[in-house]
Design a protein around this motif. Structure first.
Motif, short mmCIF file in Angstrom:
data_model
loop_
_atom_site.label_atom_id
_atom_site.label_comp_id
_atom_site.label_asym_id
_atom_site.label_seq_id
_atom_site.Cartn_x
_atom_site.Cartn_y
_atom_site.Cartn_z
N ILE A 4 -5.98 -43.82 -34.21
CA ILE A 4 -4.64 -44.95 -33.38
C ILE A 4 -3.81 -43.76 -32.81
N VAL A 5 -4.03 -43.60 -31.68
CA VAL A 5 -2.73 -42.98 -31.14
C VAL A 5 -1.72 -44.23 -30.21
N TRP A 6 0.00 -44.87 -31.53
CA TRP A 6 0.69 -44.96 -31.25
C TRP A 6 1.64 -44.37 -30.74
N LEU A 7 2.17 -45.25 -29.48
CA LEU A 7 3.44 -44.91 -28.29
C LEU A 7 4.14 -45.88 -28.76
N ASN A 8 5.34 -45.09 -29.22
CA ASN A 8 6.33 -45.71 -29.85
C ASN A 8 7.58 -45.12 -28.63
N GLY A 9 8.89 -45.25 -29.16
CA GLY A 9 9.56 -45.47 -27.94
C GLY A 9 10.32 -46.69 -26.92
N LEU A 20 -9.10 -39.81 -22.58
CA LEU A 20 -9.84 -39.56 -24.36
C LEU A 20 -10.82 -40.58 -24.42
N PRO A 21 -12.40 -40.05 -24.94
CA PRO A 21 -13.82 -40.33 -25.01
C PRO A 21 -12.98 -41.68 -25.82
N ARG A 54 -1.80 -40.92 -34.70
CA ARG A 54 -1.31 -40.01 -34.03
C ARG A 54 -0.26 -40.59 -33.80
N HIS A 55 0.88 -40.50 -34.02
CA HIS A 55 2.37 -40.89 -33.52
C HIS A 55 3.00 -40.50 -32.96
N PHE A 56 3.32 -40.28 -31.08
CA PHE A 56 3.99 -40.27 -30.38
C PHE A 56 5.30 -41.51 -30.50
N VAL A 57 6.21 -40.19 -29.89
CA VAL A 57 8.05 -41.52 -29.61
C VAL A 57 7.94 -40.54 -27.91
N ALA A 67 0.60 -38.23 -20.60
CA ALA A 67 -0.39 -38.07 -20.89
C ALA A 67 -1.47 -37.04 -21.18
N GLN A 68 -0.91 -36.24 -20.51
CA GLN A 68 -2.41 -34.94 -20.74
C GLN A 68 -1.91 -33.67 -21.95
N LYS A 69 -0.56 -34.00 -22.16
CA LYS A 69 0.11 -33.65 -23.09
C LYS A 69 -0.20 -34.12 -24.66
N ILE A 70 -0.60 -35.03 -24.53
CA ILE A 70 -0.76 -36.65 -25.35
C ILE A 70 -2.69 -36.13 -26.03
N ALA A 71 -3.12 -36.23 -24.79
CA ALA A 71 -4.42 -36.50 -25.40
C ALA A 71 -4.71 -35.34 -25.86
N ASP A 72 -4.04 -33.95 -24.50
CA ASP A 72 -4.29 -32.63 -25.72
C ASP A 72 -4.31 -32.05 -26.91
N ALA A 73 -2.75 -33.29 -27.19
CA ALA A 73 -2.81 -33.15 -29.00
C ALA A 73 -3.82 -33.93 -29.88
N VAL A 74 -4.61 -34.30 -29.14
CA VAL A 74 -5.54 -35.50 -30.49
C VAL A 74 -6.70 -34.52 -29.84
N LEU A 75 -7.11 -34.28 -28.52
CA LEU A 75 -8.67 -33.91 -28.53
C LEU A 75 -8.53 -32.33 -29.86
N ARG A 76 -7.11 -31.69 -29.74
CA ARG A 76 -6.59 -30.22 -30.57
C ARG A 76 -7.86 -30.98 -32.30
N GLN A 77 -6.68 -32.52 -32.34
CA GLN A 77 -7.03 -32.63 -33.53
C GLN A 77 -8.60 -32.95 -34.61
N ALA A 78 -9.10 -33.57 -33.53
CA ALA A 78 -10.15 -34.13 -33.96
C ALA A 78 -11.31 -32.81 -34.14
#
Length: 175
Positions: free
Chosen positions: A2-7, A24-25, A104-107, A164-175
């Protein structure tokens, strides 16, 4: 995952969620607000509240809905949802952890002036005193716990596509 977008309102969660989903695929967007809408439609209504998140069934239903969707589809759920009450976030995140669902929790952050301007000039939802009323709660949560629990991305000076690209990059780096 889960990619949680908070704020808070006006931070860009809905817009960013749609863009992250494209990057993200096997990603889908699940708006937990829809779970609240189901509860709001119960007749006769549940006890009066100013926010459906205060109803005890909402939080476990969000967990169970996400779990069931992921079990059915696999992939990634992008969930744009404001959660400013720490105990509610803990209930949701620990519920997901019980099912071994990584989060992955993003604010998405912007200063109060930017948020105010975005809310008052929103061409889709229109100006909203309700949405403005959450700015103080967001500031309090950000100071007390929220920014310590997530990756914070300031959305004030960069377009949603870059967020969005920053978030996707962070998620894909973690995978």
């Amino acid at each position: 995952m889960i990619v949680w977008l908070n704020g808070t309102h006006g931070a860009g969660k809905t817009t960013t969620a749609a863009l992250v989903q494209q990057l993200l695929p096997d990603a889908r967007v699940l708006d937990a607000e829809k779970v609240g809408e189901v509860l709001m439609d119960i007749t006769p209504g549940l006890p009066q509240t100013d926010n459906f998140q205060h109803w005890p069934p909402w939080r476990p239903l969000v967990v169970e809905t996400a779990r069931r969707v992921l079990s059915y589809t696999g992939g990634t759920l992008v969930m744009p949802m404001t959660v400013l009450v720490e105990s509610y976030w803990r209930e949701i995140s620990s519920g997901l952890a019980e099912y071994a669902i990584p989060v992955r929790h993003f604010v998405l952050h912007a200063d109060r002036t930017v948020l105010h301007d975005r809310i008052m000039s929103d061409t889709v939802m229109g100006p909203s005193r309700f949405r403005l009323s959450y700015l103080e709660a967001y500031d309090e949560a950000a100071r007390a716990w929220l920014h310590d629990e997530a990756d914070v991305i300031d959305t004030a000076l960069i377009p949603a596509e870059q967020v969005a690209q920053k978030i996707a990059d962070a998620v894909l780096r973690q995978a």
